[in-house]
Design an enzyme around this catalytic site. Structure first.
Site, short mmCIF file in Angstrom:
data_model
loop_
_atom_site.label_atom_id
_atom_site.label_comp_id
_atom_site.label_asym_id
_atom_site.label_seq_id
_atom_site.Cartn_x
_atom_site.Cartn_y
_atom_site.Cartn_z
N CYS B 1 25.02 20.49 34.87
CA CYS B 1 24.21 19.33 35.26
C CYS B 1 25.09 18.26 35.90
CB CYS B 1 23.54 18.71 34.04
SG CYS B 1 22.32 19.77 33.26
N THR B 2 24.50 17.47 36.76
CA THR B 2 25.19 16.30 37.29
C THR B 2 24.21 15.13 37.27
OG1 THR B 2 26.55 17.67 38.75
CG2 THR B 2 26.36 15.33 39.29
N THR B 178 29.13 14.93 34.73
CA THR B 178 28.73 16.34 34.83
C THR B 178 28.63 16.87 33.40
OG1 THR B 178 31.06 17.02 35.13
CG2 THR B 178 29.74 16.66 37.11
N ASN B 179 29.63 17.68 32.95
CA ASN B 179 29.52 18.22 31.60
C ASN B 179 30.84 18.10 30.85
OD1 ASN B 179 27.56 20.15 33.39
ND2 ASN B 179 26.69 19.61 31.39
N ARG B 192 32.86 19.63 39.39
CA ARG B 192 31.81 19.11 40.29
C ARG B 192 31.90 17.59 40.39
NH1 ARG B 192 27.92 20.15 36.76
NH2 ARG B 192 29.36 21.26 35.40
#
Lengths: 120, 254
Positions: B1-2, B178-179, B192
Site C-alpha cells: 500500500c502507499t 508505504t509499509n 516504493r
C-alpha cells in the site's frame, strides 16, 4: 534493485488523470437506521458468486498446507462463535452477510479478520 | 500500500492511497497476476454511511468486509491504513482474543467506528494513537485545516511507536507511507517510498490536487501488480473518488 529499473519503474506520470470512467467505483448507501442483519444485503447478495470464489481461493491456499476440508470445518467451528464477541453492530452485520450469501459464518468472519491473520 | 496526505499552498488538504493486497497468496501463471488481487477487484465498492438520511461517513470496501481501511468523515477527516509487518503481528492478538482476553480491538472495526463517530482531527488522532489494537499498522490521518496530517505507527496493544505530523511551515507539505517505519530506510527489495517521494517533489506543492496525487500513485512501481484501487479524498468538499487500478506486464510483483 529491479524495482528501480525500467520497465518496472517509469518517469513520473502526468497523464493518468482522469482515469477511464469504466474504472470509477460505484457507491452503495449503507443505511445505519436499518437493522445490522439487513443493511449489507443489498450489496453482498448480488456479489455472492464473486465472494464465494474469493473465499474459495483462500481455502485452497489453506489446503496447500493442511487438509482443506478438515481445516475449513475446524475454522468454521472455531470462528463462528467469535461473532458474538465482537462489539455492536458487527455481530449482526456479519450474520446478515452469512445469511444473505449462504457463506458459512466462520468463513465470513475469517474474511473480516483477515488483516489480523495476514500480518502473521 | 502507499498512502499520501498532502497540503497545498492554500492550506487545503488532500489524502490518497493505493490499496495493494494479495502478496504470495496464489500466482496465476497464465495471466502473470496474483490470484487473490484479481479476485478482490470486482468486490471494490464505495460505501456511503447514512443515518437519518444524512451522510455520516464514507468508506471504500471490499464487499463483505465490514471494517474500514479507507474512509472519511466529510468536512472533518480522512483515514487510510497500511499494513505494518512486525514479528509481534496479529496472530498474537487473535490467540489472546480466542483465549478470552478481549481488551484488544480489531483494526477494521476500530477505524470504521473512529471515522463515523469522528468530531475533529485532534481527538481522533489521540484516540487512534492509544486504542488497544490486536494487530500493528500504519494509520494515516488527514484533517480539514493546515497541518492536520499524520502517520501513526502502531504496534499491537496500546502502543504507538511514532506519530509523524505534516509541518508545511518547515517544508513538510506531504507525508508518504508505504509499509515500513518512516524513520528507517525501506528494504532495498521494496522501496516504493523513493519513487513516490521523487514524483511528489517533481509535482511540487503548487500543483497539489486530485490530479497530481493520482498521477503519483499511478506511477510504477508505486502502482504494481498488487494494486487493486486508488482512492482520492478531499475532506473539505467531502469528495471520495475510487478508481480500479491495473498494472499490465511488465510490472513489478509488489
Amino acid at each position: 534493485n529491479a524495482q528501480d529499473l525500467p520497465p518496472f519503474t517509469e518517469d513520473c506520470r502526468s497523464d493518468a488523470y482522469p482515469p477511464p470512467v469504466k474504472d470509477k467505483v460505484g457507491t452503495y448507501v449503507l443505511n445505519l437506521d436499518q437493522a445490522p442483519e439487513d443493511r449489507w444485503t443489498g450489496l453482498v447478495k448480488p456479489l455472492t458468486e464473486k465472494l464465494i470464489v474469493l473465499i474459495q481461493d483462500i481455502k485452497d491456499l489453506v489446503g496447500i498446507f493442511v487438509n482443506e476440508t478438515k481445516a475449513v470445518d475446524y475454522l468454521d467451528e472455531l470462528l463462528a462463535p467469535m461473532a458474538d464477541t465482537f462489539p455492536e453492530p458487527y455481530p449482526g452485520e456479519l450474520k446478515g452477510i452469512a445469511n444473505a450469501t449462504g457463506i458459512p459464518l466462520g468463513q465470513v468472519i475469517l474474511y473480516n479478520v483477515f488483516y489480523e491473520v495476514f500480518t502473521v | 500500500c502507499t498512502s499520501l496526505v498532502v497540503e497545498d499552498k492554500t492550506g487545503d488538504l488532500f489524502h490518497a492511497r493505493n490499496l495493494d493486497f494479495g502478496l504470495f497468496l496464489g500466482w496465476d501463471a497464465k495471466n502473470s497476476t496474483w490470484a487473490l488481487t484479481e479476485r478482490l477487484r470486482p468486490l471494490i465498492i464505495n460505501v456511503d454511511y447514512q443515518q437519518g438520511g444524512k451522510t455520516v461517513g464514507k468508506g471504500v470496501h471490499f464487499a463483505g468486509y465490514v471494517g474500514m481501511i479507507t474512509g472519511m468523515k466529510p468536512g472533518v477527516l480522512s483515514l487510510s491504513m497500511n499494513e505494518r509487518f512486525q514479528a509481534e503481528g496479529g496472530f498474537i492478538g487473535i490467540i489472546e482474543w480466542v483465549l478470552g482476553q478481549r481488551d484488544g480491538q480489531w483494526m477494521g472495526f476500530v477505524l470504521r467506528d473512529a471515522v463515523v463517530k469522528a468530531t475533529d482531527f485532534n481527538s481522533t488522532l489521540q484516540y487512534l494513537t492509544s486504542v488497544d489494537l490486536l494487530a500493528p499498522g500504519y494509520i494515516i490521518l488527514g484533517g480539514n485545516s493546515t497541518g492536520q496530517g499524520a502517520i501513526i505507527t502502531r504496534s499491537i496493544g496500546t502502543k504507538a511507536d511514532d506519530v509523524k505530523m505534516l509541518n508545511p511551515s518547515n517544508g513538510t507539505w506531504y507525508l508518504v507511507e508505504t509499509n515500513y517505519d518512516n524513520w528507517e530506510s525501506p528494504p532495498f527489495f521494496d522501496n516504493r517510498r523513493a519513487p513516490a517521494t521523487k514524483c511528489m517533489n517533481t509535482m511540487t506543492q503548487a500543483n497539489v490536487g486530485l490530479k497530481g496525487i493520482f498521477n503519483v500513485l499511478s506511477t510504477k512501481p508505486v502502482r504494481n501488480l498488487l494494486t487493486t484501487y486508488t482512492a482520492l479524498m478531499h475532506v473539505r468538499s467531502g469528495t471520495l473518488d475510487t478508481y480500479l487500478q491495473y498494472c499490465p506486464q511488465p510490472c513489478f510483483p509488489w
